[in-house]
Design a protein around this motif. Structure first.
Motif, mmCIF file in Angstrom:
data_model
loop_
_atom_site.group_PDB
_atom_site.id
_atom_site.type_symbol
_atom_site.label_atom_id
_atom_site.label_comp_id
_atom_site.label_asym_id
_atom_site.label_seq_id
_atom_site.Cartn_x
_atom_site.Cartn_y
_atom_site.Cartn_z
ATOM 1 N N PRO A 58 -11.197 16.505 -9.722
ATOM 2 C CA PRO A 58 -12.148 15.261 -9.673
ATOM 3 C C PRO A 58 -13.263 15.564 -10.813
ATOM 4 C CG PRO A 58 -12.458 16.914 -7.919
ATOM 5 C CD PRO A 58 -11.108 17.339 -8.507
ATOM 6 N N GLN A 59 -14.029 14.549 -11.247
ATOM 7 C CA GLN A 59 -14.710 14.238 -12.142
ATOM 8 C C GLN A 59 -16.205 14.279 -11.398
ATOM 9 O OE1 GLN A 59 -14.444 10.849 -14.851
ATOM 10 N NE2 GLN A 59 -12.224 11.674 -15.127
ATOM 11 N N GLY A 60 -16.963 15.068 -11.903
ATOM 12 C CA GLY A 60 -18.392 15.074 -11.336
ATOM 13 C C GLY A 60 -18.451 15.476 -9.808
ATOM 14 N N LYS A 61 -19.246 15.137 -8.805
ATOM 15 C CA LYS A 61 -19.075 15.355 -7.490
ATOM 16 C C LYS A 61 -18.977 14.322 -6.726
ATOM 17 C CE LYS A 61 -23.094 18.645 -8.031
ATOM 18 N NZ LYS A 61 -24.655 19.180 -7.593
ATOM 19 N N LYS A 62 -18.017 13.600 -7.103
ATOM 20 C CA LYS A 62 -17.339 12.244 -6.340
ATOM 21 C C LYS A 62 -16.675 12.587 -5.086
ATOM 22 C CE LYS A 62 -17.011 8.915 -10.422
ATOM 23 N NZ LYS A 62 -18.142 8.221 -9.762
ATOM 24 N N ALA A 63 -16.749 11.960 -4.239
ATOM 25 C CA ALA A 63 -15.913 12.386 -2.864
ATOM 26 C C ALA A 63 -14.487 12.211 -2.994
ATOM 27 C CB ALA A 63 -16.540 11.135 -1.760
ATOM 28 N N ALA A 64 -13.693 13.153 -2.353
ATOM 29 C CA ALA A 64 -12.263 13.051 -2.688
ATOM 30 C C ALA A 64 -11.630 11.893 -2.058
ATOM 31 C CB ALA A 64 -11.617 14.173 -1.851
ATOM 32 N N PRO A 65 -11.022 11.307 -2.599
ATOM 33 C CA PRO A 65 -10.019 10.344 -2.247
ATOM 34 C C PRO A 65 -9.258 10.308 -0.810
ATOM 35 C CG PRO A 65 -8.678 11.219 -3.915
ATOM 36 C CD PRO A 65 -10.060 11.921 -3.711
ATOM 37 N N PRO A 66 -9.024 9.378 -0.109
ATOM 38 C CA PRO A 66 -8.298 9.485 0.948
ATOM 39 C C PRO A 66 -7.019 10.049 0.871
ATOM 40 C CG PRO A 66 -9.064 7.313 0.743
ATOM 41 C CD PRO A 66 -9.328 8.019 -0.238
ATOM 42 N N ALA A 67 -6.258 10.891 2.000
ATOM 43 C CA ALA A 67 -4.885 11.486 1.608
ATOM 44 C C ALA A 67 -3.787 10.876 2.103
ATOM 45 C CB ALA A 67 -5.086 12.728 2.397
ATOM 46 N N PHE A 68 -4.086 9.434 1.839
ATOM 47 C CA PHE A 68 -2.902 8.325 2.027
ATOM 48 C C PHE A 68 -3.053 7.273 1.341
ATOM 49 C CE2 PHE A 68 -5.929 7.008 4.973
ATOM 50 C CZ PHE A 68 -5.928 5.500 5.011
ATOM 51 N N MET A 69 -2.047 6.619 1.085
ATOM 52 C CA MET A 69 -2.024 5.334 0.211
ATOM 53 C C MET A 69 -1.314 4.301 0.959
ATOM 54 S SD MET A 69 -2.010 6.188 -3.993
ATOM 55 C CE MET A 69 -0.422 6.770 -3.732
ATOM 56 N N MET A 70 -1.792 3.029 1.374
ATOM 57 C CA MET A 70 -0.809 2.112 1.758
ATOM 58 C C MET A 70 -0.765 0.855 0.800
ATOM 59 S SD MET A 70 -0.165 2.746 5.137
ATOM 60 C CE MET A 70 -0.321 1.279 6.230
ATOM 61 N N VAL A 71 0.281 1.038 0.076
ATOM 62 C CA VAL A 71 0.545 0.008 -1.032
ATOM 63 C C VAL A 71 1.501 -1.041 -0.879
ATOM 64 C CG1 VAL A 71 0.886 -0.009 -3.544
ATOM 65 C CG2 VAL A 71 0.127 1.974 -2.584
ATOM 66 N N PRO A 72 1.090 -2.282 -1.037
ATOM 67 C CA PRO A 72 2.215 -3.293 -0.804
ATOM 68 C C PRO A 72 3.331 -3.266 -1.544
ATOM 69 C CG PRO A 72 0.043 -4.263 -0.975
ATOM 70 C CD PRO A 72 -0.049 -2.843 -1.326
ATOM 71 N N ALA A 73 4.624 -3.246 -0.906
ATOM 72 C CA ALA A 73 5.703 -2.820 -1.380
ATOM 73 C C ALA A 73 6.252 -3.826 -2.576
ATOM 74 C CB ALA A 73 6.897 -2.833 -0.298
ATOM 75 N N ALA A 74 6.015 -4.985 -2.423
ATOM 76 C CA ALA A 74 6.625 -5.909 -3.581
ATOM 77 C C ALA A 74 5.714 -5.732 -4.679
ATOM 78 C CB ALA A 74 6.243 -7.559 -2.986
ATOM 79 N N GLU A 75 4.525 -5.528 -4.456
ATOM 80 C CA GLU A 75 3.571 -5.298 -5.917
ATOM 81 C C GLU A 75 3.902 -3.928 -6.476
ATOM 82 O OE1 GLU A 75 2.658 -6.705 -3.133
ATOM 83 O OE2 GLU A 75 1.512 -8.625 -3.791
ATOM 84 N N LEU A 76 4.339 -2.967 -5.636
ATOM 85 C CA LEU A 76 4.513 -1.606 -6.284
ATOM 86 C C LEU A 76 6.017 -1.741 -6.905
ATOM 87 C CD1 LEU A 76 4.027 1.437 -6.289
ATOM 88 C CD2 LEU A 76 5.226 1.484 -4.133
ATOM 89 N N GLU A 77 6.854 -2.213 -6.341
ATOM 90 C CA GLU A 77 8.336 -2.383 -6.970
ATOM 91 C C GLU A 77 8.363 -2.968 -8.436
ATOM 92 O OE1 GLU A 77 12.669 -3.562 -5.663
ATOM 93 O OE2 GLU A 77 10.985 -4.626 -4.723
ATOM 94 N N SER A 78 7.397 -4.267 -8.364
ATOM 95 C CA SER A 78 7.385 -5.118 -9.608
ATOM 96 C C SER A 78 6.714 -4.021 -10.490
ATOM 97 C CB SER A 78 7.016 -6.349 -9.525
ATOM 98 O OG SER A 78 5.443 -6.421 -8.963
ATOM 99 N N THR A 79 5.590 -3.453 -10.261
ATOM 100 C CA THR A 79 4.540 -2.744 -11.137
ATOM 101 C C THR A 79 5.353 -1.564 -11.640
ATOM 102 O OG1 THR A 79 2.818 -3.684 -10.035
ATOM 103 C CG2 THR A 79 2.500 -1.627 -11.361
ATOM 104 N N VAL A 80 6.187 -0.601 -11.111
ATOM 105 C CA VAL A 80 6.494 0.671 -11.719
ATOM 106 C C VAL A 80 7.561 0.389 -12.849
ATOM 107 C CG1 VAL A 80 5.915 1.765 -9.520
ATOM 108 C CG2 VAL A 80 7.850 0.884 -9.766
ATOM 109 N N LYS A 81 8.044 -0.674 -12.815
ATOM 110 C CA LYS A 81 8.998 -1.045 -13.650
ATOM 111 C C LYS A 81 8.490 -0.762 -15.168
ATOM 112 C CE LYS A 81 11.748 -4.130 -10.816
ATOM 113 N NZ LYS A 81 12.342 -5.419 -10.723
#
Length: 369
Positions: free
Chosen positions: A186-209
């Protein structure tokens, strides 16, 4: 604004960025694609409040500037152009697109009305773009398409340092995949991000291409996920944190296990499924040395085919909706597939041929009459 650039670069960038344009935008201005020329690059941007996309490509910029063009029309125009260098020049309220002897004059939209894109979270991990694409392909098939149940239309990522679980479910099947990535301090003293992600499947599928080559940097906070690499940046708005305990359902305790050639089983299920009516199942009977695939007996006829299999445990017959079973089988990336079963009406596990499989697909079996 006046730029000259390679058609193949422009065509690819416009098509990828256009994925972030909603088919029914909440505001007319969001049907546009923003073009910004400066230095030696042209940046294309799209945004619909759920997902944003930016793509930078190399260009000869004679005059810097920015313009907002109708995205769908721009995509189609770029598809139709001859294979020659493209010149884009802004003339008052019209963008002139010249390619060979072809010329289009596209009316621009009010660029000052276009909203500012969200700032992406700082990157927290890096992963192969090809691996990210593979993981998304394996799990998104199990996500629900019913948008009235948004919490089932997501891919859940649970993050434990460099080890990640990705999973999706529509209540009838669960697809899960483990993989590893490299963390970024992490950069600086920023808080750690949450230990999970909930990503809309349709957007993820089209994006990673768009990240199939090279490395992709992943960032996330409590609102957004960002994916960046190869001159491309995507942000996707996350959903809430409630989700089923899918890992408890993906354990490997089954009485009967079968190992079978994946390509042979997929081909048999596709063939036999031709006579399976909507209300009936494709039946798979596992016994010594084979799996017998059967369907039909109603108004369409019947079909059977046997495939060699190594079966350990009691014989068992299970029934599936063909498409649900095939989604799991095609996600396996080893030549042989393993299927774990307990009783005819209980869910069936599909995995790769490994003692500790990274990919697991649990599919509900249909009750046989």
């Amino acid at each position: 604004m006046k730029v000259t650039l390679d058609l193949a670069l422009l065509r690819d960038a416009v098509a990828w960025t256009g994925r972030a344009v909603a088919s029914r935008p909440v505001s007319p201005v969001l049907s546009g694609m923003l073009l910004e020329a400066e230095g030696d690059k042209l940046r294309l941007s799209a945004y619909d409040y759920q997902i944003s996309a930016q793509c930078d490509i190399t260009a000869q910029v004679a005059e810097p500037g920015r313009a907002l063009l109708p995205a769908r029309l721009l995509v189609e125009v770029c598809k139709s152009l001859p294979r020659k260098a493209v010149e884009l020049s802004l003339s008052e309220a019209e963008m002139i697109v010249r390619c060979g002897t072809a010329e289009f004059g596209l009316l621009t939209m009010p660029v000052d009305d276009y909203p500012k894109l969200p700032a992406p979270p700082n990157p927290s991990a890096v992963v192969s773009g090809a691996l990210l694409q593979q993981v998304a392909g394996q799990v998104t098939a199990a996500a629900s398409k019913d948008t009235t149940l948004p919490m089932l239309c997501v891919v859940r990522f649970d993050i434990e340092g460099e080890n990640v679980w990705a999973a999706a479910t529509d209540r009838y099947r669960i697809a899960g995949r483990t993989f590893a990535w490299s963390t970024i301090p992490p950069q600086g003293k920023k808080a750690a991000p949450p230990a999970f992600m909930m990503v809309p499947a349709a957007e993820l599928e089209s994006t990673v291409k768009g990240y199939g080559s090279g490395q992709a940097e992943i960032g996330w906070n409590d609102k957004l996920v960002s994916i960046s690499g190869a001159g491309r940046l995507t942000t996707i708005r996350m959903l809430g944190e409630d989700y089923i305990d899918y890992r408890a359902r993906l354990k490997l305790d089954y009485q009967t296990w079968a190992q079978v050639d994946g390509a042979s089983l997929i081909a048999a299920v596709k063939r036999i499924g031709l006579v399976a009516e909507k209300s009936t199942a494709v039946r798979l009977s596992f016994s010594d040395g084979q799996v017998l695939v059967e369907a039909g007996g109603g108004g369409l006829g019947r079909a059977t085919e046997s495939v060699e299999a190594d079966v350990s445990g009691p014989p068992v017959t299970v029934g599936f909706q063909p498409s649900f079973l095939l989604d799991g089988l095609v996600g396996v990336d080893t030549p042989r597939v393993r299927l774990g079963m307990n009783q005819p009406a209980k869910p069936v596990m599909v995995t790769e041929d490994a003692d500790h499989p990274e990919y697991r697909y649990l599919v509900m079996a249909l009750r046989l009459g």
